[in-house]
Scaffold this active site. Structure first.
Site, PDB file in Angstrom:
ATOM      1  N   ALA B 128      49.635  44.293  41.703  1.00  0.00           N
ATOM      2  CA  ALA B 128      50.935  43.861  41.190  1.00  0.00           C
ATOM      3  C   ALA B 128      51.204  44.471  39.821  1.00  0.00           C
ATOM      4  O   ALA B 128      52.358  44.743  39.474  1.00  0.00           O
ATOM      5  CB  ALA B 128      50.979  42.338  41.108  1.00  0.00           C
ATOM      6  N   THR B 129      50.148  44.718  39.027  1.00  0.00           N
ATOM      7  CA  THR B 129      50.356  45.319  37.705  1.00  0.00           C
ATOM      8  C   THR B 129      50.988  46.696  37.846  1.00  0.00           C
ATOM      9  O   THR B 129      51.961  47.029  37.157  1.00  0.00           O
ATOM     10  CB  THR B 129      49.021  45.413  36.946  1.00  0.00           C
ATOM     11  OG1 THR B 129      48.502  44.106  36.770  1.00  0.00           O
ATOM     12  CG2 THR B 129      49.210  46.060  35.596  1.00  0.00           C
ATOM     13  N   GLN B 236      52.406  35.503  42.793  1.00  0.00           N
ATOM     14  CA  GLN B 236      51.938  34.143  43.060  1.00  0.00           C
ATOM     15  C   GLN B 236      52.800  33.427  44.085  1.00  0.00           C
ATOM     16  O   GLN B 236      52.514  32.299  44.458  1.00  0.00           O
ATOM     17  CB  GLN B 236      51.964  33.315  41.753  1.00  0.00           C
ATOM     18  CG  GLN B 236      51.051  33.824  40.673  1.00  0.00           C
ATOM     19  CD  GLN B 236      49.613  33.439  40.920  1.00  0.00           C
ATOM     20  OE1 GLN B 236      49.313  32.646  41.810  1.00  0.00           O
ATOM     21  NE2 GLN B 236      48.719  34.000  40.142  1.00  0.00           N
ATOM     22  N   SER B 256      50.736  41.149  45.268  1.00  0.00           N
ATOM     23  CA  SER B 256      49.339  41.446  44.962  1.00  0.00           C
ATOM     24  C   SER B 256      48.459  40.981  46.102  1.00  0.00           C
ATOM     25  O   SER B 256      48.685  39.930  46.678  1.00  0.00           O
ATOM     26  CB  SER B 256      48.973  40.695  43.688  1.00  0.00           C
ATOM     27  OG  SER B 256      47.606  40.756  43.469  1.00  0.00           O
ATOM     28  N   HIS B 258      45.083  40.195  46.074  1.00  0.00           N
ATOM     29  CA  HIS B 258      44.035  39.195  45.883  1.00  0.00           C
ATOM     30  C   HIS B 258      44.564  37.809  45.544  1.00  0.00           C
ATOM     31  O   HIS B 258      43.793  36.899  45.282  1.00  0.00           O
ATOM     32  CB  HIS B 258      43.011  39.654  44.847  1.00  0.00           C
ATOM     33  CG  HIS B 258      43.518  39.686  43.439  1.00  0.00           C
ATOM     34  ND1 HIS B 258      43.061  38.834  42.463  1.00  0.00           N
ATOM     35  CD2 HIS B 258      44.439  40.460  42.832  1.00  0.00           C
ATOM     36  CE1 HIS B 258      43.664  39.097  41.330  1.00  0.00           C
ATOM     37  NE2 HIS B 258      44.497  40.082  41.520  1.00  0.00           N
ATOM     38  N   THR B 296      45.981  59.058  47.792  1.00  0.00           N
ATOM     39  CA  THR B 296      45.558  58.643  49.127  1.00  0.00           C
ATOM     40  C   THR B 296      45.694  57.131  49.254  1.00  0.00           C
ATOM     41  O   THR B 296      45.218  56.393  48.394  1.00  0.00           O
ATOM     42  CB  THR B 296      44.096  59.032  49.359  1.00  0.00           C
ATOM     43  OG1 THR B 296      43.976  60.435  49.228  1.00  0.00           O
ATOM     44  CG2 THR B 296      43.635  58.612  50.743  1.00  0.00           C
ATOM     45  N   CYS B 384      44.297  36.675  31.617  1.00  0.00           N
ATOM     46  CA  CYS B 384      44.622  37.832  30.792  1.00  0.00           C
ATOM     47  C   CYS B 384      44.590  37.520  29.317  1.00  0.00           C
ATOM     48  O   CYS B 384      44.392  38.382  28.490  1.00  0.00           O
ATOM     49  CB  CYS B 384      46.015  38.366  31.140  1.00  0.00           C
ATOM     50  SG  CYS B 384      46.326  38.395  32.879  1.00  0.00           S
TER      51      CYS B 384
END
Lengths: 99, 460
Positions: B128-129, B236, B256, B258, B296, B384
């Site tokens: 997501a970053t 989220q 994201s 994870h 890739t 973070c």
């Protein structure tokens, strides 16, 4: 074996395999989820829908068996604190925590 | 030999996890993890020692906003592509490439189905970053000749705020909108902040620290009416609350892997094609992913992301019911036994994702509380920002006082959380908070009815 009997056998197989899963969280999840979905599906009368559900159920059972093995090979060897308490003091109340 | 043991287990299934049977001992020899040596004299179970702390067992995981465990169905989908089907999806000349490409396109379709998009509108990124960086910097750079203003909120994820700061340093104008004390964005404030030269509005769908759900439909309607692109960081939110990019009029969306029980290191960016959203790519190279993200495509990770989205689409309703029930149990369990507990975020359940419970405990020191709760894995502030000692900027933006912000604990509940874990968390929290408060003279004063803010502290 008709659909209802097979569904019952599949449900029992899920519970049996789930009980054997090495990871506490996933073990509880498989049991809870199997109960939920088989309970929901028990009201289905359409044979085509029942058969497709049984098919996907059989595939998911294979996934549980395979992943049980993977977790046994690569999972942690130390248990989590809840399992330790349940294993060593089967009658322990929730309030007993070691300092 | 391992195959035979494995086959035996599948066939007869006599293996119990806690019992040291012969097959278990045999398997241990093949285990990939280094084994702790069992104490021969006392036969006690070895404990874990890390960072100066001893644990008698693995803590209960209650930090689902930081990351989530991979669903076994996801791992099962990924393993074939990590073993024998290892081809590069961009190899056009042989079976390895063809089957890899098929798997990637299959995963793309599953992700698109979850958010109501077209598969051609999904590009894979490293998380997501990267998606947020690409969306914000990409759109801003493409429109830099005509539009030089960006609108975002003060409670966004660090990667969004940092991307905006990067743009500010290069001449863009950024407005960081304040939020109301419950975390929701005031739509009138948003509308007033949009100018004729606004290129992009970025508002996250569900906040990772307090769980507030922003009114995406209304924000999307405002942006559409003003001709401004709407980007949302839905890391989220995806798979946890129902999301449709057309109903919410979203032009760009980050997700994201994870956070939805998928692998780490992969994410996706939805880029609308009708009407077309154009952006400058961040990663230059061979033009993969429609020229928007060269490199890739990591087949096993992408297959895992697709499987996670597919599983999540089936499980969303059941998960939400489960998490809502657990949240009720946790919150009432703690607030019924403790006073001075504040819930950070909206109290209204319609605006809060129940899996995120952020509580502040008055007159308790934050660091000592976290150290005491070592048997449950929770977080205080977001992962973070926890490197510095500053309280979370999100809580500061909500107007939460310094002391309460320091003692905030975030409990993350998810698909695999059980009732017993929640009960254990309640007991540990209540016990430890009481223990700390007993030692606290401030708490004594509060009990006596003294208003802490009226005290004149003597200078030494």
């Amino acid at each position: 074996m008709n659909a209802a009997a097979e569904a019952r056998a599949l449900f029992r197989a899920f519970l049996r395999e789930g009980r054997r899963f090495p990871n506490y969280n996933i073990r509880e999840y498989v049991q809870r989820r199997a109960k939920e979905s088989f309970h929901q599906a028990s009201s289905i009368t359409d044979p085509v829908a029942a058969e497709s559900l049984l098919q996907s159920g059989r595939k998911e059972l294979e996934v549980v068996k395979r992943q049980s093995l993977v977790y046994q090979l690569y999972g942690r060897k130390v248990k989590n604190v809840l399992e330790l308490d349940l294993a060593f003091k089967p009658g322990a109340k929730q309030g007993e925590i070691s300092a | 030999m391992l195959q035979r043991i494995g086959f035996q287990i599948l066939q007869h299934g006599r293996m119990l996890p806690a019992v040291l049977s012969q097959t278990s001992a045999a398997l241990r020899r093949f285990s990939a993890v280094p084994q702790p040596v069992e104490d021969a004299e006392t036969g006690s179970v070895p404990i874990i020692r890390k960072k100066g702390i001893s644990l008698r067992g693995v803590p209960l995981y209650l930090d689902m906003q930081a990351t989530t465990p991979m669903d076994p169905r996801v791992i099962d989908a990924m393993l074939p592509y990590m073993t024998e089907q290892f081809g590069n999806p961009h190899s056009r000349t042989h079976l390895y490439g063809w089957e890899s490409e098929e798997a990637v396109e299959d995963a793309r379709a599953k992700i698109a189905r979850l958010i109501g998009a077209d598969p051609k509108e999904i590009i894979f990124t490293s998380g997501a970053t990267e998606s947020n960086n690409t969306a914000i910097k990409g759109v801003a750079t493409y429109l830099k000749d005509k539009k030089k203003h960006i609108v975002t909120t003060q409670t966004e994820h660090k990667c969004v705020l940092d991307s905006c700061r990067w743009l500010q340093q290069r001449g863009w104008d950024v407005t960081y909108l304040p939020v109301q004390p419950d975390g929701l964005l005031d739509l009138n404030v948003l509308e007033a902040a949009i100018r004729p030269d606004t290129a992009l509005v970025s508002v996250m769908a569900v906040n990772n620290e307090i769980g507030v759900i922003q009114p995406l439909k209304e924000i999307g309607a405002i942006c559409r009416s003003k001709g401004v692109y709407f980007h949302t960081d839905a890391a989220q939110a995806v798979g946890k609350i129902p999301l449709d990019v057309n109903a919410a009029k979203v032009d760009l969306l980050s997700l994201s892997g994870h956070k939805i029980y998928g692998p780490k290191g992969v994410g996706a960016l939805y880029v609308r094609r009708r009407p077309r959203v154009r952006l400058e790519p961040l990663m230059s190279g061979g033009g993969q992913e429609r020229g928007l993200r060269s490199g890739t495509v990591p087949t096993p990770l992408v297959v895992g992301l697709g499987a996670a989205c597919e599983v999540t689409q089936r499980e969303m309703e059941g998960d939400l019911r489960h998490v809502r029930r657990l949240e009720e149990r946790l919150r009432t369990g703690i607030t019924s036994q403790l006073q001075g507990v504040v819930l950070n975020g909206p109290a209204d359940p319609a605006h809060r994702y129940p899996g995120n419970v952020n509580l502040s405990f008055a007159c308790v020191e934050g660091e000592s509380l976290i150290m005491g709760l070592k048997e449950i894995a929770v977080s205080s502030g977001s992962a973070c920002t926890s490197a510095s000692l500053e309280p979370s900027y999100v809580l500061r933006a909500l107007g939460v006082e310094e002391e309460l912000a320091h003692t905030s604990i975030r409990y993350g509940l998810g698909r695999f959380t059980t009732d017993e874990e929640v009960d254990r968390a309640i007991v540990m929290t209540v016990t430890h908070v009481n223990k700390l408060r007993e030692m606290s003279p401030l708490w004594e004063m509060v009990q006596d009815g003294v208003d802490l803010k009226s005290i004149q502290w003597a200078q030494h």
